[in-house]
Design a protein around this motif. Structure first.
Motif, PDB file in Angstrom:
ATOM      1  N   ASP A  25     -46.870 -22.586 -28.335  1.00 49.85           N
ATOM      2  CA  ASP A  25     -47.725 -22.492 -29.339  1.00 49.85           C
ATOM      3  C   ASP A  25     -48.980 -21.715 -28.924  1.00 49.85           C
ATOM      4  O   ASP A  25     -49.798 -21.281 -29.798  1.00 49.85           O
ATOM      5  CB  ASP A  25     -47.941 -24.043 -29.639  1.00 49.85           C
ATOM      6  CG  ASP A  25     -46.749 -24.504 -30.578  1.00 49.85           C
ATOM      7  OD1 ASP A  25     -45.915 -23.796 -30.818  1.00 49.85           O
ATOM      8  OD2 ASP A  25     -46.768 -26.030 -30.399  1.00 49.85           O
ATOM      9  N   GLU A  26     -49.459 -21.967 -27.670  1.00 44.88           N
ATOM     10  CA  GLU A  26     -50.759 -21.371 -27.059  1.00 44.88           C
ATOM     11  C   GLU A  26     -50.380 -19.679 -27.292  1.00 44.88           C
ATOM     12  O   GLU A  26     -51.388 -19.271 -27.541  1.00 44.88           O
ATOM     13  CB  GLU A  26     -51.110 -21.918 -25.746  1.00 44.88           C
ATOM     14  CG  GLU A  26     -52.227 -21.514 -25.267  1.00 44.88           C
ATOM     15  CD  GLU A  26     -52.437 -22.063 -24.003  1.00 44.88           C
ATOM     16  OE1 GLU A  26     -53.203 -21.524 -22.928  1.00 44.88           O
ATOM     17  OE2 GLU A  26     -52.164 -23.414 -23.613  1.00 44.88           O
ATOM     18  N   GLU A  27     -49.330 -19.460 -26.672  1.00 45.29           N
ATOM     19  CA  GLU A  27     -49.097 -18.057 -26.807  1.00 45.29           C
ATOM     20  C   GLU A  27     -49.183 -17.559 -28.260  1.00 45.29           C
ATOM     21  O   GLU A  27     -49.834 -16.295 -28.430  1.00 45.29           O
ATOM     22  CB  GLU A  27     -47.786 -17.600 -26.024  1.00 45.29           C
ATOM     23  CG  GLU A  27     -47.898 -17.858 -24.444  1.00 45.29           C
ATOM     24  CD  GLU A  27     -46.585 -17.701 -23.893  1.00 45.29           C
ATOM     25  OE1 GLU A  27     -46.481 -17.156 -22.929  1.00 45.29           O
ATOM     26  OE2 GLU A  27     -45.581 -17.965 -24.427  1.00 45.29           O
ATOM     27  N   ILE A  28     -48.643 -18.176 -29.073  1.00 51.19           N
ATOM     28  CA  ILE A  28     -48.415 -17.704 -30.557  1.00 51.19           C
ATOM     29  C   ILE A  28     -50.077 -17.719 -31.038  1.00 51.19           C
ATOM     30  O   ILE A  28     -50.455 -16.803 -31.763  1.00 51.19           O
ATOM     31  CB  ILE A  28     -47.616 -18.524 -31.399  1.00 51.19           C
ATOM     32  CG1 ILE A  28     -46.093 -18.506 -30.973  1.00 51.19           C
ATOM     33  CG2 ILE A  28     -47.674 -18.385 -32.854  1.00 51.19           C
ATOM     34  CD1 ILE A  28     -45.255 -19.420 -31.475  1.00 51.19           C
ATOM     35  N   ALA A  29     -50.607 -18.628 -30.758  1.00 52.76           N
ATOM     36  CA  ALA A  29     -51.938 -18.814 -31.288  1.00 52.76           C
ATOM     37  C   ALA A  29     -52.925 -17.756 -30.752  1.00 52.76           C
ATOM     38  O   ALA A  29     -53.724 -16.881 -31.373  1.00 52.76           O
ATOM     39  CB  ALA A  29     -52.812 -20.023 -30.844  1.00 52.76           C
ATOM     40  N   ASP A  46     -52.111 -14.136 -46.767  1.00 54.55           N
ATOM     41  CA  ASP A  46     -51.422 -12.995 -46.284  1.00 54.55           C
ATOM     42  C   ASP A  46     -51.872 -12.663 -44.898  1.00 54.55           C
ATOM     43  O   ASP A  46     -52.656 -12.147 -44.345  1.00 54.55           O
ATOM     44  CB  ASP A  46     -52.122 -11.534 -46.908  1.00 54.55           C
ATOM     45  CG  ASP A  46     -51.512 -10.364 -46.502  1.00 54.55           C
ATOM     46  OD1 ASP A  46     -50.720 -10.235 -46.159  1.00 54.55           O
ATOM     47  OD2 ASP A  46     -52.622  -9.433 -46.475  1.00 54.55           O
ATOM     48  N   ARG A  47     -50.899 -13.597 -44.008  1.00 54.56           N
ATOM     49  CA  ARG A  47     -50.868 -13.833 -42.639  1.00 54.56           C
ATOM     50  C   ARG A  47     -50.536 -12.388 -41.914  1.00 54.56           C
ATOM     51  O   ARG A  47     -49.494 -11.817 -42.318  1.00 54.56           O
ATOM     52  CB  ARG A  47     -50.108 -14.816 -42.197  1.00 54.56           C
ATOM     53  CG  ARG A  47     -50.560 -16.089 -42.367  1.00 54.56           C
ATOM     54  CD  ARG A  47     -49.483 -17.337 -42.207  1.00 54.56           C
ATOM     55  NE  ARG A  47     -49.919 -18.629 -42.451  1.00 54.56           N
ATOM     56  CZ  ARG A  47     -49.760 -19.630 -41.863  1.00 54.56           C
ATOM     57  NH1 ARG A  47     -49.179 -19.599 -40.820  1.00 54.56           N
ATOM     58  NH2 ARG A  47     -49.886 -20.785 -42.193  1.00 54.56           N
ATOM     59  N   PRO A  48     -51.182 -12.089 -40.889  1.00 54.37           N
ATOM     60  CA  PRO A  48     -50.535 -11.047 -39.787  1.00 54.37           C
ATOM     61  C   PRO A  48     -48.991 -11.372 -39.443  1.00 54.37           C
ATOM     62  O   PRO A  48     -48.971 -12.742 -39.326  1.00 54.37           O
ATOM     63  CB  PRO A  48     -51.718 -10.796 -38.804  1.00 54.37           C
ATOM     64  CG  PRO A  48     -52.934 -11.378 -39.440  1.00 54.37           C
ATOM     65  CD  PRO A  48     -52.491 -12.506 -40.231  1.00 54.37           C
ATOM     66  N   GLY A  49     -48.589 -10.711 -38.990  1.00 55.26           N
ATOM     67  CA  GLY A  49     -46.937 -10.920 -38.662  1.00 55.26           C
ATOM     68  C   GLY A  49     -47.029 -11.999 -37.162  1.00 55.26           C
ATOM     69  O   GLY A  49     -46.124 -12.758 -37.059  1.00 55.26           O
ATOM     70  N   ALA A  50     -47.850 -11.618 -36.494  1.00 61.65           N
ATOM     71  CA  ALA A  50     -48.432 -12.579 -35.050  1.00 61.65           C
ATOM     72  C   ALA A  50     -48.484 -13.968 -35.617  1.00 61.65           C
ATOM     73  O   ALA A  50     -48.328 -14.805 -34.724  1.00 61.65           O
ATOM     74  CB  ALA A  50     -49.211 -12.057 -34.273  1.00 61.65           C
ATOM     75  N   CYS A  51     -49.070 -14.367 -36.642  1.00 60.88           N
ATOM     76  CA  CYS A  51     -49.487 -15.641 -37.028  1.00 60.88           C
ATOM     77  C   CYS A  51     -48.409 -16.264 -37.991  1.00 60.88           C
ATOM     78  O   CYS A  51     -48.754 -17.619 -38.272  1.00 60.88           O
ATOM     79  CB  CYS A  51     -50.676 -15.614 -37.896  1.00 60.88           C
ATOM     80  SG  CYS A  51     -52.130 -14.971 -37.137  1.00 60.88           S
ATOM     81  N   TYR A  59     -53.565 -21.856 -38.498  1.00 65.68           N
ATOM     82  CA  TYR A  59     -53.968 -20.601 -38.842  1.00 65.68           C
ATOM     83  C   TYR A  59     -55.166 -20.757 -39.613  1.00 65.68           C
ATOM     84  O   TYR A  59     -56.052 -19.935 -39.350  1.00 65.68           O
ATOM     85  CB  TYR A  59     -52.794 -20.018 -39.646  1.00 65.68           C
ATOM     86  CG  TYR A  59     -53.026 -18.913 -40.314  1.00 65.68           C
ATOM     87  CD1 TYR A  59     -53.406 -17.702 -39.761  1.00 65.68           C
ATOM     88  CD2 TYR A  59     -53.378 -18.731 -41.852  1.00 65.68           C
ATOM     89  CE1 TYR A  59     -53.561 -16.394 -40.264  1.00 65.68           C
ATOM     90  CE2 TYR A  59     -53.776 -17.601 -42.391  1.00 65.68           C
ATOM     91  CZ  TYR A  59     -54.056 -16.334 -41.621  1.00 65.68           C
ATOM     92  OH  TYR A  59     -54.388 -15.142 -42.141  1.00 65.68           O
ATOM     93  N   SER A  60     -55.416 -21.853 -40.566  1.00 67.46           N
ATOM     94  CA  SER A  60     -56.715 -21.989 -41.109  1.00 67.46           C
ATOM     95  C   SER A  60     -57.864 -21.851 -40.162  1.00 67.46           C
ATOM     96  O   SER A  60     -58.937 -21.293 -40.564  1.00 67.46           O
ATOM     97  CB  SER A  60     -56.668 -23.179 -42.166  1.00 67.46           C
ATOM     98  OG  SER A  60     -55.818 -22.849 -43.236  1.00 67.46           O
ATOM     99  N   ALA A  61     -57.705 -22.570 -39.015  1.00 70.37           N
ATOM    100  CA  ALA A  61     -58.708 -22.986 -38.327  1.00 70.37           C
ATOM    101  C   ALA A  61     -58.970 -21.546 -37.447  1.00 70.37           C
ATOM    102  O   ALA A  61     -60.229 -21.157 -37.476  1.00 70.37           O
ATOM    103  CB  ALA A  61     -58.444 -24.152 -37.129  1.00 70.37           C
ATOM    104  N   LEU A  62     -58.087 -20.665 -37.002  1.00 72.10           N
ATOM    105  CA  LEU A  62     -58.236 -19.491 -36.450  1.00 72.10           C
ATOM    106  C   LEU A  62     -58.877 -18.616 -37.315  1.00 72.10           C
ATOM    107  O   LEU A  62     -59.728 -17.658 -37.012  1.00 72.10           O
ATOM    108  CB  LEU A  62     -56.927 -19.041 -35.916  1.00 72.10           C
ATOM    109  CG  LEU A  62     -56.355 -19.506 -34.617  1.00 72.10           C
ATOM    110  CD1 LEU A  62     -54.869 -19.010 -34.192  1.00 72.10           C
ATOM    111  CD2 LEU A  62     -57.177 -19.401 -33.422  1.00 72.10           C
ATOM    112  N   LEU A  63     -58.323 -18.588 -38.582  1.00 75.45           N
ATOM    113  CA  LEU A  63     -59.087 -17.499 -39.787  1.00 75.45           C
ATOM    114  C   LEU A  63     -60.407 -17.947 -39.856  1.00 75.45           C
ATOM    115  O   LEU A  63     -61.243 -16.982 -39.994  1.00 75.45           O
ATOM    116  CB  LEU A  63     -58.191 -18.029 -40.921  1.00 75.45           C
ATOM    117  CG  LEU A  63     -58.517 -16.661 -42.145  1.00 75.45           C
ATOM    118  CD1 LEU A  63     -58.458 -15.278 -41.585  1.00 75.45           C
ATOM    119  CD2 LEU A  63     -57.843 -17.151 -43.239  1.00 75.45           C
ATOM    120  N   PHE A  64     -60.974 -19.280 -39.911  1.00 74.40           N
ATOM    121  CA  PHE A  64     -62.031 -19.614 -40.280  1.00 74.40           C
ATOM    122  C   PHE A  64     -63.074 -19.257 -38.939  1.00 74.40           C
ATOM    123  O   PHE A  64     -64.145 -18.764 -39.067  1.00 74.40           O
ATOM    124  CB  PHE A  64     -62.230 -21.144 -40.487  1.00 74.40           C
ATOM    125  CG  PHE A  64     -63.800 -21.670 -40.593  1.00 74.40           C
ATOM    126  CD1 PHE A  64     -64.231 -21.216 -41.928  1.00 74.40           C
ATOM    127  CD2 PHE A  64     -64.356 -22.299 -39.617  1.00 74.40           C
ATOM    128  CE1 PHE A  64     -65.533 -21.580 -41.981  1.00 74.40           C
ATOM    129  CE2 PHE A  64     -65.841 -22.741 -40.175  1.00 74.40           C
ATOM    130  CZ  PHE A  64     -66.265 -22.456 -41.278  1.00 74.40           C
TER     131      PHE A  64
END
Length: 89
Positions: A25-29, A46-51, A59-64
């Motif tokens: 999960d850490e590598e994906i993040a 509209d997420r990037p493929g890596a997400c 995902y919301s936390a990373l986007l924010f």
């Protein structure tokens, strides 16, 4: 002899495939964070493929977080720039 060779090749291929698919999960993040930094068009829908493999909350936390970085409020080290935060610009 051919059967053993084919079996050995199949097992090696299976082992390589299994090892390549197992991202944590850490590598994906981390990959998602890099993808978000490289694009300005990511949205909740509209997420990037890596997400794609992240949960909606992660995902919301990373986007924010990336939005705050892009605005200059937070630097690359995660520190808040109080002057930027309080400015009228």
């Amino acid at each position: 002899m051919r059967t053993r060779t084919a079996l050995a090749a199949g097992l090696l291929a299976l082992a390589a495939f299994t090892a390549a698919c197992g991202k944590s999960d850490e590598e994906i993040a981390t990959d998602c964070q890099k993808a978000l930094a490289a694009t300005k068009t990511a949205t909740l829908d509209d997420r990037p493929g890596a997400c794609k493999d992240l949960s909606e909350d992660d995902y919301s936390a990373l986007l924010f977080s990336q939005g705050l970085r892009d605005s200059g409020v937070i630097d690359d080290n995660g520190n808040v720039d109080a002057e930027e935060l309080l400015s009228d610009d």
